[in-house]
Design a protein around this motif. Structure first.
Motif, PDB file in Angstrom:
ATOM      1  N   ILE A   1       0.852  -1.199   0.000  1.00  0.00           N
ATOM      2  CA  ILE A   1       0.000   0.000   0.000  1.00  0.00           C
ATOM      3  C   ILE A   1       0.881   1.241   0.000  1.00  0.00           C
ATOM      4  N   THR A   2       0.647   2.112  -0.966  1.00  0.00           N
ATOM      5  CA  THR A   2       1.252   3.437  -0.967  1.00  0.00           C
ATOM      6  C   THR A   2       0.260   4.399  -0.330  1.00  0.00           C
ATOM      7  N   TRP A   3       0.615   4.899   0.841  1.00  0.00           N
ATOM      8  CA  TRP A   3      -0.233   5.848   1.554  1.00  0.00           C
ATOM      9  C   TRP A   3       0.158   7.254   1.111  1.00  0.00           C
ATOM     10  N   GLN A   4      -0.791   8.030   0.637  1.00  0.00           N
ATOM     11  CA  GLN A   4      -0.507   9.366   0.131  1.00  0.00           C
ATOM     12  C   GLN A   4      -1.220  10.424   0.966  1.00  0.00           C
ATOM     13  N   ASN A   5      -0.507  11.488   1.262  1.00  0.00           N
ATOM     14  CA  ASN A   5      -1.015  12.589   2.074  1.00  0.00           C
ATOM     15  C   ASN A   5      -1.457  13.720   1.153  1.00  0.00           C
ATOM     16  N   HIS A   6      -2.773  13.961   1.115  1.00  0.00           N
ATOM     17  CA  HIS A   6      -3.329  15.060   0.328  1.00  0.00           C
ATOM     18  C   HIS A   6      -3.950  16.125   1.235  1.00  0.00           C
ATOM     19  N   LEU A   7      -3.510  16.161   2.482  1.00  0.00           N
ATOM     20  CA  LEU A   7      -4.136  17.052   3.459  1.00  0.00           C
ATOM     21  C   LEU A   7      -3.657  18.495   3.286  1.00  0.00           C
ATOM     22  N   PRO A   8      -4.429  19.454   3.802  1.00  0.00           N
ATOM     23  CA  PRO A   8      -4.108  20.876   3.574  1.00  0.00           C
ATOM     24  C   PRO A   8      -2.938  21.354   4.439  1.00  0.00           C
ATOM     25  N   LYS A   9      -2.619  22.620   4.316  1.00  0.00           N
ATOM     26  CA  LYS A   9      -1.496  23.191   5.066  1.00  0.00           C
ATOM     27  C   LYS A   9      -1.801  23.309   6.555  1.00  0.00           C
ATOM     28  N   LYS A  10      -3.078  23.505   6.883  1.00  0.00           N
ATOM     29  CA  LYS A  10      -3.476  23.717   8.277  1.00  0.00           C
ATOM     30  C   LYS A  10      -4.404  22.607   8.736  1.00  0.00           C
ATOM     31  N   HIS A  11      -4.293  22.280  10.026  1.00  0.00           N
ATOM     32  CA  HIS A  11      -5.147  21.243  10.612  1.00  0.00           C
ATOM     33  C   HIS A  11      -6.539  21.798  10.865  1.00  0.00           C
TER      34      HIS A  11
ATOM     35  N   GLY B   1       2.582  15.184  -0.553  1.00  0.00           N
ATOM     36  CA  GLY B   1       3.552  14.946  -1.606  1.00  0.00           C
ATOM     37  C   GLY B   1       4.918  14.526  -1.098  1.00  0.00           C
ATOM     38  N   PHE B   2       4.997  14.062   0.144  1.00  0.00           N
ATOM     39  CA  PHE B   2       6.261  13.672   0.785  1.00  0.00           C
ATOM     40  C   PHE B   2       7.256  14.844   0.811  1.00  0.00           C
ATOM     41  N   LYS B   3       6.719  16.071   0.844  1.00  0.00           N
ATOM     42  CA  LYS B   3       7.580  17.249   0.822  1.00  0.00           C
ATOM     43  C   LYS B   3       8.509  17.273   2.028  1.00  0.00           C
ATOM     44  N   GLU B   4       7.948  17.002   3.194  1.00  0.00           N
ATOM     45  CA  GLU B   4       8.770  16.894   4.405  1.00  0.00           C
ATOM     46  C   GLU B   4       8.533  15.549   5.046  1.00  0.00           C
ATOM     47  N   ARG B   5       9.584  15.009   5.686  1.00  0.00           N
ATOM     48  CA  ARG B   5       9.506  13.659   6.240  1.00  0.00           C
ATOM     49  C   ARG B   5      10.204  13.612   7.589  1.00  0.00           C
TER      50      ARG B   5
END
Length: 381
Positions: free
Chosen positions: A114-124, A169-173
């Motif tokens: 499974i490739t888990w992808q984060n499409h969440l916004p900048k703010k919670h 987008g895996f911008k930060e890890r």
């Protein structure tokens, strides 16, 4: 035209009544909160959770497959009379994302990737206390996430370590991040698990926002001889949690910490007054007079449930968490702690009534308060 119900059927109302066991202080102006009494019980039918398969069938043989599941912000309707709520949800696309996320069905011995992808916004969408040890992106933008399969026996790199988080987008890890695609071996016993966010310091907020889902490993050679209820109609996952809501429909999470001089927003526990099952507040379900299997997953932050049925039917306990019991046991009540799973069979053919209320008499916090709950009164039909 209204839906017609066969008189041989039973209406199961998944009320999981709370009762008021002392104060559930919020520390905020109650005028912005929606009173749980404003939501009429048992008006929404429980939905079927969508399903994705962690394997393919090629030339009649099950083989490994790869899935891509994302995390999205969207609006979700928890109740007929509640405005749509901003949530975070798992799904193969934003349109298909649901609360809870899709049930992932795997086969024993067949690997799932499974490739888990984060499409969440900048703010919670919920309060995020950054004074506790937590995942914080360097530019302080984006919602860190990482997925943990609760109960899974897999390699450390696919376990969803709290510091293996990543942003859109895996911008930060995080410091323990190592790869985009997780490998689930599915070599353990047939049984039930659940997946959820596991980011350091954000697990609580991300789960409250909706990042939860179920995972089933099946082993037909072992399970078929058990002759348990099967098929989507008679083998049901029930993902149970507690929530509170603002009047505008948004999920409530206290923004004032219990020790605000040190941690402005952090609270050790969350207790909501609205019980949500499969993404609906106090839903109902129509069942036939026969046996059903329910895989009950308590995804609450701190609430215990001690379930019982108002018509006196017993639970036939067949499994706990991620494995079957050695032999079935029968009980009138079943206790399910946070993150625990109860695998039960209920034989509705033995019911003497046409309505059964799934109720709860566990104190909160459990077990430190010992008051009796008021009697549960099922609705009239």
């Amino acid at each position: 035209m209204g839906r017609r119900y066969n008189l041989c059927n039973i209406i199961v109302v998944l009320g999981v009544f709370l009762g008021i066991l002392g104060s559930c202080s919020t520390g905020v102006n109650s005028q912005i909160l929606l009173s749980s009494h404003k939501l009429k019980m048992f008006v929404d039918e429980i939905p079927n959770i969508p399903k994705v398969y962690g394997y393919e069938v090629v030339d009649g043989k099950a083989v490994s497959t790869s899935l891509t599941i994302g995390m999205f912000q969207k609006f979700w309707k928890f109740h007929r009379d509640l405005p749509p709520s901003p949530v975070f949800a798992y799904g193969t696309s934003k349109r298909k994302a649901t609360i809870p996320g899709p049930t992932i069905e795997a086969l024993h011995g067949i690997d799932t990737y499974i490739t888990w992808q984060n499409h969440l916004p900048k703010k919670h969408i919920l309060p995020w206390d950054r004074t506790i040890p937590t995942a914080i992106p360097r530019d302080e933008e984006g919602v860190p996430t990482v997925v943990h399969l609760h109960g899974g026996i897999d390699e450390p790199e696919s376990d969803g370590h709290g510091h293996a988080w990543f942003t859109k987008g895996f911008k930060e890890r995080g410091s323990r991040w190592s790869k985009k695609t997780y490998h689930y071996h599915n070599q353990q016993h047939a049984g039930n698990m659940w997946y959820h966010d596991h980011a350091m310091g954000l697990t609580r907020a991300n789960l409250l926002a909706g990042l939860i889902g179920s995972y089933i490993i099946r082993h037909p050679q072992v399970e078929d001889p058990l002759r348990l209820p099967s098929g989507d109609e008679f083998d049901r996952v029930l993902v149970v949690c507690d929530r509170d809501f603002h009047k505008n429909g948004s999920i409530f999470m206290n923004s004032t910490g219990n020790n605000p001089d040190i941690h402005p927003e952090w609270q050790p526990e969350y207790f909501g007054n609205v019980i949500v099952v499969n993404g609906k507040a106090w839903p109902y379900m129509v069942v036939s007079r026969r046996k059903y299997r329910f895989r009950i997953i308590n995804t609450s932050n701190a609430r215990f449930f001690r379930f019982y049925l108002s018509n006196g039917l017993p639970f036939i306990n067949i499994g706990s968490d991620s494995a079957y019991l050695d032999r079935p046991t029968t009980s009138k009540r079943t206790l399910v702690a946070p993150s625990e799973i109860a695998d039960v069979v209920i034989d509705f053919s033995k019911s003497k009534s046409s309505i059964a209320v799934l109720s709860n008499d566990a104190a909160y916090p459990f077990p430190s308060v010992n008051h009796s709950l008021p009697d549960s009164i099922p609705p009239s039909y």
